[in-house]
Design a protein around this motif. Sequence first.
Motif, PDB file in Angstrom:
ATOM      1  N   PRO A  12       0.789  -1.236   0.000  1.00  0.00           N
ATOM      2  CA  PRO A  12       0.000   0.000   0.000  1.00  0.00           C
ATOM      3  C   PRO A  12       0.819   1.282   0.000  1.00  0.00           C
ATOM      4  O   PRO A  12       0.288   2.345  -0.283  1.00  0.00           O
ATOM      5  N   LEU A  13       2.106   1.211   0.316  1.00  0.00           N
ATOM      6  CA  LEU A  13       2.943   2.408   0.336  1.00  0.00           C
ATOM      7  C   LEU A  13       3.925   2.441  -0.834  1.00  0.00           C
ATOM      8  O   LEU A  13       4.876   3.225  -0.831  1.00  0.00           O
ATOM      9  N   SER A  14       3.683   1.642  -1.855  1.00  0.00           N
ATOM     10  CA  SER A  14       4.586   1.577  -2.996  1.00  0.00           C
ATOM     11  C   SER A  14       4.236   2.660  -4.015  1.00  0.00           C
ATOM     12  O   SER A  14       3.180   3.292  -3.951  1.00  0.00           O
ATOM     13  N   SER A  15       5.138   2.852  -4.969  1.00  0.00           N
ATOM     14  CA  SER A  15       4.887   3.782  -6.069  1.00  0.00           C
ATOM     15  C   SER A  15       4.377   3.036  -7.294  1.00  0.00           C
ATOM     16  O   SER A  15       4.334   3.594  -8.392  1.00  0.00           O
ATOM     17  N   ASP A  16       3.985   1.798  -7.116  1.00  0.00           N
ATOM     18  CA  ASP A  16       3.544   0.936  -8.207  1.00  0.00           C
ATOM     19  C   ASP A  16       2.354   1.554  -8.946  1.00  0.00           C
ATOM     20  O   ASP A  16       1.289   1.764  -8.364  1.00  0.00           O
ATOM     21  N   GLY A  17       2.542   1.864 -10.232  1.00  0.00           N
ATOM     22  CA  GLY A  17       1.460   2.375 -11.063  1.00  0.00           C
ATOM     23  C   GLY A  17       1.032   3.786 -10.745  1.00  0.00           C
ATOM     24  O   GLY A  17      -0.037   4.234 -11.191  1.00  0.00           O
ATOM     25  N   ARG A  63      -2.474  -5.339   2.241  1.00  0.00           N
ATOM     26  CA  ARG A  63      -1.165  -5.828   1.807  1.00  0.00           C
ATOM     27  C   ARG A  63      -0.897  -5.447   0.358  1.00  0.00           C
ATOM     28  O   ARG A  63       0.170  -5.754  -0.185  1.00  0.00           O
ATOM     29  N   VAL A  64      -1.853  -4.811  -0.278  1.00  0.00           N
ATOM     30  CA  VAL A  64      -1.716  -4.369  -1.668  1.00  0.00           C
ATOM     31  C   VAL A  64      -2.112  -2.898  -1.730  1.00  0.00           C
ATOM     32  O   VAL A  64      -2.713  -2.364  -0.796  1.00  0.00           O
ATOM     33  N   VAL A 113      -7.251   3.454 -10.546  1.00  0.00           N
ATOM     34  CA  VAL A 113      -6.018   4.149 -10.881  1.00  0.00           C
ATOM     35  C   VAL A 113      -5.423   4.760  -9.625  1.00  0.00           C
ATOM     36  O   VAL A 113      -6.158   5.226  -8.745  1.00  0.00           O
ATOM     37  N   ARG A 114      -4.098   4.723  -9.543  1.00  0.00           N
ATOM     38  CA  ARG A 114      -3.386   5.364  -8.436  1.00  0.00           C
ATOM     39  C   ARG A 114      -2.750   6.643  -8.959  1.00  0.00           C
ATOM     40  O   ARG A 114      -2.190   6.676 -10.045  1.00  0.00           O
ATOM     41  N   VAL A 115      -2.814   7.701  -8.154  1.00  0.00           N
ATOM     42  CA  VAL A 115      -2.248   8.976  -8.557  1.00  0.00           C
ATOM     43  C   VAL A 115      -1.482   9.576  -7.394  1.00  0.00           C
ATOM     44  O   VAL A 115      -1.832   9.359  -6.226  1.00  0.00           O
ATOM     45  N   ASP A 116      -0.419  10.300  -7.705  1.00  0.00           N
ATOM     46  CA  ASP A 116       0.328  11.026  -6.680  1.00  0.00           C
ATOM     47  C   ASP A 116      -0.581  12.112  -6.124  1.00  0.00           C
ATOM     48  O   ASP A 116      -0.868  13.107  -6.795  1.00  0.00           O
ATOM     49  N   ALA A 147      -5.704   8.475  -4.373  1.00  0.00           N
ATOM     50  CA  ALA A 147      -4.754   9.581  -4.338  1.00  0.00           C
ATOM     51  C   ALA A 147      -3.811   9.330  -3.163  1.00  0.00           C
ATOM     52  O   ALA A 147      -4.200   9.449  -1.996  1.00  0.00           O
ATOM     53  N   PHE A 148      -2.582   8.951  -3.480  1.00  0.00           N
ATOM     54  CA  PHE A 148      -1.604   8.598  -2.462  1.00  0.00           C
ATOM     55  C   PHE A 148      -0.959   9.874  -1.926  1.00  0.00           C
ATOM     56  O   PHE A 148      -0.179  10.528  -2.606  1.00  0.00           O
ATOM     57  N   THR A 149      -1.312  10.245  -0.704  1.00  0.00           N
ATOM     58  CA  THR A 149      -0.884  11.505  -0.128  1.00  0.00           C
ATOM     59  C   THR A 149      -0.405  11.282   1.300  1.00  0.00           C
ATOM     60  O   THR A 149      -0.083  10.162   1.691  1.00  0.00           O
TER      61      THR A 149
END
Length: 376
Positions: free
Chosen positions: A6-11, A217-218, A232-235, A264-266
Amino acid sequence: MDATGPLSSDGLVQLLDHQGNAVGDDVYSPYAAHLTPDDLRAFWRDMTVLRSWDLEATSLQRQGELGLWVQSLGQEAAQIGSGHALREPDFVFPSYREHGVAMTRDVDLVEILRIFRGLQHGAWNPQDHGFHLYSLVIGTHALHATGYAMAMDRDGLVASGHPERDGATVCYFGDGATSQGDVSEAMVFASVHQAPVVFFVQNNQFAISEPATRQSRVPIADRGKGFGIPSVRVDGNDVIACHAVTQWALQHARSGNGPVLIEAFTYRMGAHTTSDDPTRYRSKAQETYWAERDPIARLDAHLTQRGELSDEFRALVTAEAKALGQRTRESVRGWERPATTTMFDHVYALPHATVDADRAWFERYERSFADVEAAG
């Protein structure tokens, strides 16, 4: 960041790196191609004013003027970027931290504080702004957003080809809410009925004090795949990327193609609420790492590099933020306590016998104190 999980930059979709440099050949392509320097300055202005006001609200709570405050500190890009992708037919279902989205929907920020002063359950008319009242119960509003979206579809307000008519709903919630049953149920209905709803997860990495690594875990976005929902994952600290991804997701939903999940990974730079102490569960090193990825500083650097952020504009925004802070202080301190019986207002849309009976009992109860005082 972790290599996986969950804390990866994957995608992760990113158009600006943490120093404000463009990632790739064209930072504005394809779903941000319409953005002009004026648009980007508007993003910077909104994020800057929002943060200043947010800190003012925190100070008011510390002074005893608010019962509680929930900061959006550090999450400005996710909210302002996505909020500016909305148009009038769209309808937003927020949780309780979406002050920036409220701002883009022309909700007066000062009025939001009536909730946290304990004066009202909601301080704006949702229909006037296409922005529902805050939901303090985690995840329940995901069902409301899905139901509303299904109704829009049945009313012919989706995929008609008319931009001024077609809309979608957007439901904002945090990473912790994705573990709630209501959110799971909402995604089942949204997927099966191809509802025009965008689930926007602000993954600030902590459900109060519970880190994302103990919730999944993902990557959080992968949870949508199990329901057949494009994800979709976004910064989340890149305001341009957040805008672009939301622009795509809304077009997808409005066109009748069904729901989308955005993660949105913040990072939540402040506390969960003013009653929380984040130093008990996260390190100084982690806070420093994310301070270097501040969403406002990132856009500031990008605009400065391009010569698009003048001193005059900075001064105007500073003055605007200062004026809003003053109006906020004066308004909050001037609000008077309403009659206690107003808690019975608007419980139901129509008169309700049980509520009327409860109100009558409570009025008798309050009068009893006056009778005792008069007798004494």
